[in-house]
Design a protein around this motif. Structure first.
Motif, short mmCIF file in Angstrom:
data_model
loop_
_atom_site.label_atom_id
_atom_site.label_comp_id
_atom_site.label_asym_id
_atom_site.label_seq_id
_atom_site.Cartn_x
_atom_site.Cartn_y
_atom_site.Cartn_z
N ASP A 138 0.82 -1.21 0.00
CA ASP A 138 0.00 0.00 0.00
C ASP A 138 0.86 1.26 0.00
OD1 ASP A 138 -2.30 -1.53 0.02
OD2 ASP A 138 -2.47 -1.52 2.21
N ASP A 139 2.12 1.12 0.39
CA ASP A 139 3.03 2.26 0.39
C ASP A 139 3.69 2.48 -0.96
OD1 ASP A 139 4.59 0.01 0.35
OD2 ASP A 139 5.82 0.54 2.08
N GLY A 140 3.26 1.71 -1.99
CA GLY A 140 3.81 1.87 -3.33
C GLY A 140 5.08 1.10 -3.58
N LEU A 141 5.48 0.23 -2.63
CA LEU A 141 6.69 -0.56 -2.81
C LEU A 141 6.36 -1.85 -3.56
CD1 LEU A 141 9.65 -0.23 -1.91
CD2 LEU A 141 9.15 -1.80 -0.03
N TYR A 142 7.18 -2.15 -4.57
CA TYR A 142 7.05 -3.38 -5.35
C TYR A 142 8.18 -4.33 -4.94
CZ TYR A 142 4.09 -0.54 -8.44
OH TYR A 142 3.13 0.28 -8.95
N ILE A 143 7.82 -5.59 -4.67
CA ILE A 143 8.81 -6.60 -4.29
C ILE A 143 8.57 -7.84 -5.13
CG2 ILE A 143 9.69 -8.07 -2.44
CD1 ILE A 143 8.81 -5.98 -0.44
N ASN A 144 9.65 -8.37 -5.71
CA ASN A 144 9.57 -9.60 -6.48
C ASN A 144 10.51 -10.62 -5.85
OD1 ASN A 144 10.56 -11.49 -8.83
ND2 ASN A 144 8.61 -10.63 -9.49
N ILE A 145 9.98 -11.79 -5.49
CA ILE A 145 10.77 -12.84 -4.84
C ILE A 145 10.89 -14.03 -5.78
CG2 ILE A 145 10.93 -14.40 -2.87
CD1 ILE A 145 9.31 -12.37 -1.27
N HIS A 146 12.13 -14.47 -6.01
CA HIS A 146 12.36 -15.61 -6.91
C HIS A 146 13.69 -16.26 -6.50
CE1 HIS A 146 11.95 -18.19 -10.26
NE2 HIS A 146 12.66 -17.53 -11.13
N GLU A 147 14.33 -16.93 -7.43
CA GLU A 147 15.64 -17.53 -7.20
C GLU A 147 16.44 -17.48 -8.48
OE1 GLU A 147 15.60 -21.74 -6.24
OE2 GLU A 147 13.59 -21.93 -7.07
N ALA A 148 17.74 -17.62 -8.35
CA ALA A 148 18.65 -17.57 -9.50
C ALA A 148 19.60 -18.76 -9.44
CB ALA A 148 19.45 -16.26 -9.51
#
Length: 705
Positions: free
Chosen positions: A218-228
């Motif tokens: 809601d604060d406008g922060l985008y987070i993407n969680i994955h692996e490499a």
């Protein structure tokens, strides 16, 4: 000062210095740009980390550690030391979305020792300007050699109840429809139960989700969680806790419930957290690629050629023809020969028709599925020895078609469906790849439809992860390009194996062929933020006949407009792009088909112009070695106007933009094939307003005047 006092001060200082070395602080910090990392050992010696973007909390203090059969390595640690290094380099991929990729990061390695067992464990962090990657490293040590990983303590504690774009954490498929919901609302039970169009579904945890997981606060922060760099380890899924603020790593098990079998020294894949207050930055990130090892292809990569290809595929998906030669394995004549059904698609005459179409259209390749014996007797039978990958059906002339294609300047692309029997494929891989080289096939599409053999293994478990890599290595040995379907989702390994050019590993365009649900208008606006974060996707775009294409289902339709199908060649990246529809449907729209013929598949530069997950994506790309730019813009079920600032064009030069857009009355459901083409002059100071209809899109080709 007397000499005695000098000696005493010196000894006291030396003692303090030695104490500092022996008892280092239990907190380590690192930063790159606005991204900040903090590592701690808590009072129980449990490792944890936290991440900020500027003053915004991204990941609250979260657990780290491994659980082995030999003991739990998630608390009771002492911090021995830490090392910090910085890297700032640029490298050139063999192909990709950019000609040059910058790798700039700060690396911190914390060296831990378990107090009761003496086991050593390193945790490696790399902090980039757009996120953090970390992995576990087990150093070589005398008292720990062979390890069985039974769990991972890795967690991601979020500061709020984020909006999530998710699919269920299934062990065997990534082909679900996406759900957009708050983390508190995640329950995959109904979706898994109702997804009967997916052949194999195994989801024991109703609150598990796949990665890449896209989140918005809601604060406008985008987070993407994955692996490499997923190698020799199972895929990571995420379990959503009851309070929905904690995501816990959940590894795909094997037949015995174990997760991984490793030998020290070893390291896990990287866990990746990409963070920004701009959605466009998420799509622009190259962090996952940077966390993979450099290419193993050697200096000669001239045989790795990005290309478009047509194929005898959509007619099979829509029921106009079949993969199988006969209707059943026991439908034979008196001599035991299969009786042809008359609907087999991969016959010599029909394949020649596709070769002719490809040649006249400047399309380099033709994929032929269903060419080889065995298709009558495998689906759903969990049978091990189905295909030998070299024996054609009686109506498929391998030699004649190879010669015909070569004379037309077209390459045939091999198809190796394994039926999920990876053991059988491994026994036959050398035979299959020698066959490809003998008959001039430069690329292969592999498939893993069905339950996996070895029985009890899963598509996303360690055994199969290793299998997919072995196939990539074998293809590299024979100089064959690889497009893997029904495989584990990509994690950037296309950097290490540049011949591994594409994967499916997601819900592709094919679902519009055999189910009325198909793919919702928002589907393609979510994919770039989820499935595509790890690597290219063979989505099979380019369908022009959008209604009434499926045999026996006259009301079935795609949930896009024709202009959106064009735009997908830009927004859904793959160096192997299928020209998926039937030749006659392209010939009915020669003006629109021009964009598909001209659009590039390899790029010098990429600009993410506009993006919001689940709503819209607009991307501009510069063709490799050419001044041409191509733009793709897509929207969800809502119409909108894409605004394109052309400042990416070279200053002082004049261009012409050919715009393929939805007609004023176009709509994905009611009027999907209505489009309009116009040309306008543009330069670096131009701004384009491009209308997109509901479920629609726009495609633009910008060329020098």
């Amino acid at each position: 000062m007397t000499k005695l006092k000098q000696v005493l001060y010196l000894l006291a200082g030396l003692a303090l210095w030695q104490h500092a070395i022996a008892q280092p602080a239990a907190r380590v910090k690192a930063a790159m740009g606005k991204v900040q990392l903090q590592f701690d050992l808590d009072k129980e010696g449990a490792p944890q980390y936290a991440v900020w973007l500027g003053n915004q909390k991204a990941i609250l203090p979260s657990a780290l550690g491994l659980v082995l059969q030999q003991g739990a390595l998630n608390k009771g640690f002492t911090l021995l030391s830490s090392t910090t290094t910085t890297t700032d380099t640029t490298w050139q991929p063999v192909w990709g979305e950019q000609a040059n990729i910058t790798d700039k990061h700060t690396q911190v390695v914390v060296h831990l020792q378990h107090q009761s067992t003496g086991y050593l464990l390193d945790i490696v962090f790399r902090v980039f300007a757009d996120g953090v990657g970390f992995r576990y490293q087990m150093p070589q040590q005398k008292n720990l050699l062979h390890c069985v990983v039974t769990d991972e303590s890795t967690a991601f504690r979020l500061p709020g109840n984020y909006k999530a774009f998710w699919i269920p954490g299934d062990y065997d498929t990534n082909e679900y429809e996406y759900t957009t919901s708050r983390l508190t609302e995640i329950d995959n039970t109904a979706l898994v139960k109702n997804s009967t169009d997916i052949a194999v579904r195994v989801t024991p945890d109703n609150r598990s989700v796949q990665t890449p997981l896209m989140l918005k606060g809601d604060d406008g922060l985008y987070i993407n969680i994955h692996e490499a760099a997923l190698i020799n380890y199972p895929a990571m899924q995420l379990h959503v806790s009851a309070d929905s603020l904690l995501l816990r790593a959940s590894l795909v098990p094997d037949a015995y419930g174990n997760k991984a079998y490793v030998q020290a020294p070893f390291h896990t894949p990287w866990r990746t957290i990409i963070i920004s207050d701009k959605a466009t930055d998420i799509l622009a990130s190259k962090m996952i690629l940077n966390l993979n090892e450099p290419s193993k292809a050697g200096a000669n990569t001239s045989w790795i050629q990005p290309m478009k290809f047509a194929g005898v595929w959509w007619e099979m998906q829509t029921g106009l023809s079949t993969w199988s030669y006969a209707t059943a394995p026991d439908n034979t004549d008196a001599q035991g020969h299969l009786i042809p059904s008359g609907k087999h698609g991969a016959n010599t005459a029909n394949v020649k028709r596709y070769i002719d179409f490809a040649a006249e259209s400047g399309i380099p390749g033709v994929l032929v599925e269903g060419w080889n014996v065995g298709w009558e007797d495998w689906f759903g039978n969990w049978k091990e020895n189905v295909f030998d990958f070299v024996t054609p059906y009686p109506d498929f002339d391998v030699t004649a078609l190879q010669q015909y294609a070569a004379a037309k300047g077209v390459h045939l692309i091999m198809h190796n469906e394994t039926s999920g029997s990876a053991t059988n494929y491994e026994r036959n891989m050398d035979t299959a790849f020698r066959f490809m080289k003998q008959f001039g096939y430069p690329a292969v599409k592999t498939g893993y439809v069905g339950k996996i053999i070895p029985r009890g293994e899963h598509h996303d478990g360690q055994w199969m992860v290793n299998h997919y890599e072995r196939v990539a290595q074998k293809a590299l040995q024979y100089q064959v390009m690889l497009d893997a379907h029904e495989a584990v989702r990509p994690t950037g390994l296309q950097r290490t194996y540049p011949n591994w050019m594409a994967c499916e590993a997601g819900r592709g365009n094919e679902y519009n062929a055999f189910t009325n649900n198909g793919n919702a208008p928002e589907h393609e606006t979510i994919l770039p933020f989820t499935r595509l974060m790890g690597g290219p996707m063979d989505y099979t775009p380019g369908i022009f006949k959008l209604k009434g294409y499926a045999a026996g289902a006259p009301d079935r339709q795609l949930h896009t407009t024709l202009a959106k199908q064009l735009a997908l060649y830009v927004t859904i990246y793959s160096p192997l792009q299928m020209v998926s529809d039937l030749p006659e449907n392209y010939r009915a729209h020669p003006d629109a088909f021009r964009f598909i013929k001209e659009v590039a598949v390899d790029w010098d530069d990429t600009k993410i112009l506009e993006a919001e997950p689940g709503d819209y994506v607009t991307i501009a790309r510069k063709a490799k070695g050419k001044p041409d730019w191509f733009i793709g813009g897509i929207t969800d079920e809502n119409s909108r106007v894409a605004t394109v600032n052309c400042s990416f064009l070279e200053k002082g030069k004049q261009y012409q933009a050919t715009i393929y857009e939805d007609a004023a009355n176009a709509h994905w459901k009611n009027n999907p094939e209505a489009y309009h083409i116009r040309t306008v002059p543009v330069n670096s100071e131009s701004k384009l307003s491009l209308p997109l209809s509901a479920g629609g899109g726009v495609a633009v080709h910008i060329a020098l005047k």
